[in-house]
Structure formats: structure tokens, C-alpha cells
Scaffold this motif. Structure first.
Motif, PDB file in Angstrom:
ATOM      1  N   GLU A  96       0.800  -1.129   0.079  1.00  7.54           N
ATOM      2  CA  GLU A  96       0.148   0.042  -0.081  1.00  7.54           C
ATOM      3  C   GLU A  96       0.834   1.192  -0.055  1.00  7.54           C
ATOM      4  N   VAL A  97       0.858   2.046  -1.074  1.00  8.83           N
ATOM      5  CA  VAL A  97       1.746   3.295  -1.103  1.00  8.83           C
ATOM      6  C   VAL A  97       0.858   4.524  -0.971  1.00  8.83           C
ATOM      7  N   LEU A  98       1.598   5.253   0.163  1.00 13.39           N
ATOM      8  CA  LEU A  98       0.774   6.405   0.713  1.00 13.39           C
ATOM      9  C   LEU A  98       1.519   7.645  -0.051  1.00 13.39           C
ATOM     10  N   TYR A  99       0.874   8.213  -0.830  1.00 12.91           N
ATOM     11  CA  TYR A  99       1.397   9.406  -1.757  1.00 12.91           C
ATOM     12  C   TYR A  99       0.615  10.712  -1.741  1.00 12.91           C
ATOM     13  N   ASP A 100       0.702  11.721  -1.342  1.00 13.38           N
ATOM     14  CA  ASP A 100      -0.159  12.788  -1.748  1.00 13.38           C
ATOM     15  C   ASP A 100       0.645  14.137  -1.752  1.00 13.38           C
ATOM     16  N   LYS A 101       0.694  14.352  -3.093  1.00 15.58           N
ATOM     17  CA  LYS A 101       1.813  15.516  -3.647  1.00 15.58           C
ATOM     18  C   LYS A 101       1.372  16.739  -3.047  1.00 15.58           C
ATOM     19  N   SER A 102       0.102  16.893  -2.882  1.00 13.73           N
ATOM     20  CA  SER A 102      -0.759  18.321  -2.138  1.00 13.73           C
ATOM     21  C   SER A 102       0.172  18.765  -1.022  1.00 13.73           C
ATOM     22  N   LEU A 103       0.669  17.679  -0.320  1.00 12.15           N
ATOM     23  CA  LEU A 103       1.152  17.969   1.102  1.00 12.15           C
ATOM     24  C   LEU A 103       2.786  18.505   1.024  1.00 12.15           C
ATOM     25  N   LEU A 104       3.245  18.439  -0.274  1.00 10.00           N
ATOM     26  CA  LEU A 104       4.685  18.909  -0.598  1.00 10.00           C
ATOM     27  C   LEU A 104       4.642  20.418  -1.227  1.00 10.00           C
ATOM     28  N   GLY A 105       5.657  21.119  -1.199  1.00  5.87           N
ATOM     29  CA  GLY A 105       5.829  22.484  -1.817  1.00  5.87           C
ATOM     30  C   GLY A 105       5.880  22.152  -3.236  1.00  5.87           C
ATOM     31  N   GLU A 106       5.580  23.437  -3.999  1.00  5.82           N
ATOM     32  CA  GLU A 106       5.692  23.044  -5.483  1.00  5.82           C
ATOM     33  C   GLU A 106       6.855  23.061  -5.971  1.00  5.82           C
ATOM     34  N   PRO A 107       6.954  22.197  -6.932  1.00  8.01           N
ATOM     35  CA  PRO A 107       8.426  21.686  -7.392  1.00  8.01           C
ATOM     36  C   PRO A 107       9.146  23.114  -8.377  1.00  8.01           C
ATOM     37  N   ARG A 108      10.330  23.486  -7.913  1.00  9.35           N
ATOM     38  CA  ARG A 108      10.903  24.606  -8.589  1.00  9.35           C
ATOM     39  C   ARG A 108      11.737  24.388  -9.769  1.00  9.35           C
ATOM     40  N   TYR A 109      12.188  22.896  -9.805  1.00  8.79           N
ATOM     41  CA  TYR A 109      12.992  22.749 -11.112  1.00  8.79           C
ATOM     42  C   TYR A 109      12.924  21.103 -11.150  1.00  8.79           C
ATOM     43  N   ALA A 165      20.548  15.274 -11.312  1.00 14.89           N
ATOM     44  CA  ALA A 165      20.548  14.964 -12.535  1.00 14.89           C
ATOM     45  C   ALA A 165      18.914  14.709 -13.171  1.00 14.89           C
ATOM     46  N   ASP A 166      18.769  14.674 -14.346  1.00 16.17           N
ATOM     47  CA  ASP A 166      17.320  14.325 -14.764  1.00 16.17           C
ATOM     48  C   ASP A 166      17.138  12.670 -14.761  1.00 16.17           C
ATOM     49  N   THR A 167      18.183  12.089 -14.464  1.00 13.72           N
ATOM     50  CA  THR A 167      17.993  10.743 -14.210  1.00 13.72           C
ATOM     51  C   THR A 167      17.902  10.319 -12.497  1.00 13.72           C
ATOM     52  N   GLU A 168      17.700  11.287 -11.839  1.00 11.37           N
ATOM     53  CA  GLU A 168      18.024  11.032 -10.533  1.00 11.37           C
ATOM     54  C   GLU A 168      16.738  10.039  -9.881  1.00 11.37           C
ATOM     55  N   ASN A 169      15.523  10.439  -9.983  1.00  7.03           N
ATOM     56  CA  ASN A 169      14.334   9.648  -9.359  1.00  7.03           C
ATOM     57  C   ASN A 169      14.223   8.346 -10.008  1.00  7.03           C
ATOM     58  N   GLU A 170      14.722   8.004 -11.247  1.00  2.00           N
ATOM     59  CA  GLU A 170      14.967   7.021 -12.111  1.00  2.00           C
ATOM     60  C   GLU A 170      15.752   5.993 -11.247  1.00  2.00           C
ATOM     61  N   LYS A 171      17.115   6.461 -10.904  1.00  2.00           N
ATOM     62  CA  LYS A 171      18.099   5.738 -10.385  1.00  2.00           C
ATOM     63  C   LYS A 171      17.595   5.275  -8.915  1.00  2.00           C
ATOM     64  N   LEU A 172      16.954   6.287  -8.115  1.00  2.00           N
ATOM     65  CA  LEU A 172      16.747   6.284  -6.941  1.00  2.00           C
ATOM     66  C   LEU A 172      15.737   5.053  -6.613  1.00  2.00           C
ATOM     67  N   THR A 173      14.647   5.127  -7.572  1.00  2.00           N
ATOM     68  CA  THR A 173      13.370   4.158  -7.504  1.00  2.00           C
ATOM     69  C   THR A 173      14.279   2.824  -7.791  1.00  2.00           C
ATOM     70  N   GLU A 174      15.183   2.601  -8.780  1.00  2.00           N
ATOM     71  CA  GLU A 174      15.922   1.237  -8.974  1.00  2.00           C
ATOM     72  C   GLU A 174      16.425   0.846  -7.483  1.00  2.00           C
ATOM     73  N   ILE A 175      17.018   1.825  -6.795  1.00  2.00           N
ATOM     74  CA  ILE A 175      17.588   1.299  -5.747  1.00  2.00           C
ATOM     75  C   ILE A 175      16.567   0.901  -4.778  1.00  2.00           C
ATOM     76  N   PHE A 176      15.303   1.548  -4.672  1.00  2.00           N
ATOM     77  CA  PHE A 176      14.501   1.379  -3.501  1.00  2.00           C
ATOM     78  C   PHE A 176      13.781   0.156  -3.894  1.00  2.00           C
ATOM     79  N   CYS A 177      13.451  -0.139  -5.322  1.00  2.00           N
ATOM     80  CA  CYS A 177      12.642  -1.217  -5.343  1.00  2.00           C
ATOM     81  C   CYS A 177      13.613  -2.638  -5.243  1.00  2.00           C
ATOM     82  N   ASP A 178      14.829  -2.466  -5.502  1.00  2.00           N
ATOM     83  CA  ASP A 178      15.762  -3.601  -5.206  1.00  2.00           C
ATOM     84  C   ASP A 178      15.843  -3.872  -3.620  1.00  2.00           C
ATOM     85  N   ASN A 179      15.966  -2.654  -2.971  1.00  2.00           N
ATOM     86  CA  ASN A 179      16.014  -2.907  -1.392  1.00  2.00           C
ATOM     87  C   ASN A 179      14.385  -3.289  -0.955  1.00  2.00           C
TER      88      ASN A 179
END
Length: 345
Positions: free
Chosen positions: A28-41, A311-325
């Protein structure tokens, strides 16, 4: 058995959340982007400043209270009482590589919560930043920029990286990549790491390997010094007046570690005197770097706003690490990049 609940506390694309969900249908994934500040980049994981409504704050607290796993950052206001606000939390996968000092300062190292880091994820962009900086100095980008501003054409002469010595203070994953890039450019590369007994220098991409106690000979021979050691009691204030004076006249300091590693006032004096040939900093003792800091005024100081690793690849690489873990966590296997609560890395 109740499903594992994962709180995602940073900005991430929906397609990457789907990859997390695909690891196991019971999650069960809990995620609500309205609770986060607006992305600046792009890949602004924190987002800008935000003032949550009381209802939003309550929603955030409800999700924190439910979470077995936190993928992201501990919300700043709740960091000092992590066990109170995350009563069921077993594991936090951080998007950052260097969380050890903060974990100790906030008391997380005294808890039973497991913390894993993004160690290694930033190796390529940080090594590229160091290469960029070194090339800007050996090819005298600063003179070219000045001459362009004057609309003046005058032939000149630069130098080559292969005639230079690079010292890498901290041969972790990023440091080894910085060293490898230096070797690729034909540089003589020396470096230090905490444990050196029985380590072949070639295995960490250096010609000569030093222990942390042997900082002085490294500084004396280097044209470029890259700081990329983890923040700890031993590395805070590592580079001060004495160390800067030991460096070669005209040498360049590149700091991609933490601002606390350098005595900033001493650095400013070394630049003002002309002893240092310049600096490239991705971090500062106070961030954001105050507008009144003299560092802004030096033409031969490159300033990156703690963004050299992004880098523009950061979230992709981070998700790979997390999913493996995550697979490892569900299977009861050891996790990658587990923070050592004694060593702080």
C-alpha cells in the motif's frame, strides 16, 4: 498479515510509483503531492516552501503514523521525534547519500529503525562536475569569458590535465569515480580512504593511496584537491588555514562533500592572497550561500547551489535502488547501502 504501508514523502513521477507498486501487489503506497511544496525545477524532491492547512498537517501525521516504510525524507518538523511520529516505522530509504551526521544529530542512530542511503547514485554527475571544473581551470575559461565580454580577440596558451595531479579526499563510490575520470584524462591521481591496509591502489583508481592521517603529503603534491569524504567528527573542519597553506600555490580546491569540511573564512583569505588559484564549491558552510559572502565576488570561484549531484535521471536511479531494497526487505534479506550507525556511512 496486514499489507506493508510505504509513505513516499518527496516529488516523484506516477510511473515510478507504479514500479514500486509492481514489486508486490499487497503493498500500500501512501502519497499525496498536495502535502509537498511546489517543485521549482526538474527532480526538485523537496519542493518549495509550503504552509499546510491544519487539515493537511493532520493528513500528513496520519500517513506517518501508518507507515512501515518511508521512501523519502523525514519531514523536517518531525525529525527530532521520529519514533513518536512514525511509531510503526521499520525502514527509511533516503534519497540522499550523506545522512549519517544528520541521523546522529537527530538521534536516529539510537533507534531500531534501519536507514539506507542513495550511496553511489550521484557518482556520475558529481564526477562530471569535477571534470568540468578542472577543465575550466586548465583551459582558462575565466580569461575566455573576460575576453568575450570585452569583444577582444587575442591568442593565448592553456595547459592540459594530463600534466596535473589530482588528490581525492574520500575514495567511496563517488571518490572512486572522480579518480577514474581523472585517470582517463591522463592525470596522476592520489587519494585517501579510511581503511587502507591490504588495499591495492589500482582497485580504487589511484596511483598512490593514503590514510586519513596522511593528508599533508596529498595536499602538497596536488594541483586539484577534491573533497568527497563523509561528514563526521573527523572531517568537520578538515581543511583550515594550515591545510590551505600547505597546498601548492595556484592549486584549486573542489568541495562536493559538505560545507562543514572547510573553514570558509580561511578559504576566502587563501583566495584573496592569490595562494589558491581558485575553487569550485557545490556546498557551503551556510546554505543558501548568503548574498554578502565574498565568495560570490571571486571570478575564479565556481559556485553550484548544492546541485552538482542533481540530474534528470535521479528519480529513476533512486527508484531502482528502492525497489531492489524493497524486494530484499520483503524477503528478509540484507539491504543495500545500510547506514552504519557507528561509522555514520
Amino acid at each position: 498479515m496486514s499489507p506493508v504501508k510505504i509513505l513516499v514523502s518527496f516529488h516523484i513521477e506516477e510511473r515510478l510509483l507504479d514500479r514500486v507498486r509492481d514489486v508486490d501487489p499487497s503493498l500500500e503506497v501512501l502519497y499525496d503531492k498536495s502535502l509537498l511544496g511546489e517543485p521549482r525545477y526538474m527532480n526538485d524532491q523537496h519542493g518549495g516552501p509550503i504552509e499546510r492547512t491544519p487539515e493537511q498537517e493532520e493528513r500528513l501525521r496520519e500517513m506517518m503514523a501508518e507507515a512501515d516504510v518511508l521512501f523519502g525524507y523525514v519531514p523536517r518538523a518531525y525529525g527530532r521525534e521520529i519514533e513518536r511520529w512514525f511509531p510503526t516505522l521499520k525502514w527509511n530509504q533516503s534519497p540522499s547519500a550523506g545522512i549519517g551526521w544528520s541521523a546522529k544529530r537527530l538521534g536516529w542512530t539510537e533507534t531500531d529503525i534501519m536507514f539506507t542511503t542513495a550511496s553511489g547514485m550521484h557518482a556520475t554527475p558529481l564526477a562530471e562536475f569535477c571534470l568540468m571544473a578542472m577543465l575550466m581551470f586548465v583551459k582558462d575559461h575565466f580569461l575566455m569569458a573576460e575576453e568575450k565580454g570585452r569583444r577582444h580577440w587575442q591568442r593565448t596558451c592553456a595547459t592540459e590535465l594530463r600534466t596535473k595531479t589530482l588528490a581525492v579526499v574520500g575514495l567511496g563510490r563517488v571518490g572512486r569515480e572522480v579518480a577514474r575520470v581523472g585517470k582517463c584524462m591522463g592525470m596522476r591521481v592520489v587519494g585517501s580512504k579510511k581503511h587502507v591496509d591490504g588495499v591495492d591502489p589500482a582497485s580504487v583508481n589511484v596511483d598512490t593511496l593514503y590514510s586519513p592521517a596522511e593528508l599533508e603529503p596529498m595536499l602538497r603534491e596536488a594541483d586539484f584537491v577534491v573533497l568527497i569524504a563523509p561528514e563526521s567528527e573527523e572531517t568537520r573542519g578538515l581543511i583550515g588555514e594550515r591545510e590551505l597553506a600547505i597546498m601548492k600555490k595556484g592549486a584549486v580546491l573542489i568541495n562536493i562533500a559538505r560545507g562543514s569540511m572547510v573553514d570558509e573564512e580561511a578559504l576566502i583569505r587563501a583566495l584573496e592572497s592569490g595562494h589558491l588559484g581558485g575553487a569550485a564549491i557545490d556546498v557551503a558552510s551556510k546554505e543558501p550561500l548568503p548574498p554578502e559572502s565574498p565568495l560570490w565576488g571571486f571570478p575564479r570561484v565556481i559556485i553550484s547551489p548544492h546541485s552538482a549531484s542533481t540530474a534528470d535521471t535521479e528519480n529513476e536511479k533512486l527508484t531502482e535502488i528502492f525497489c531492489d531494497n524493497l524486494r530484499r526487505y520483503l524477503d528478509g534479506r540484507p539491504l543495500r547501502n545500510l547506514l552504519d550507525k557507528e561509522l555514520l556511512y
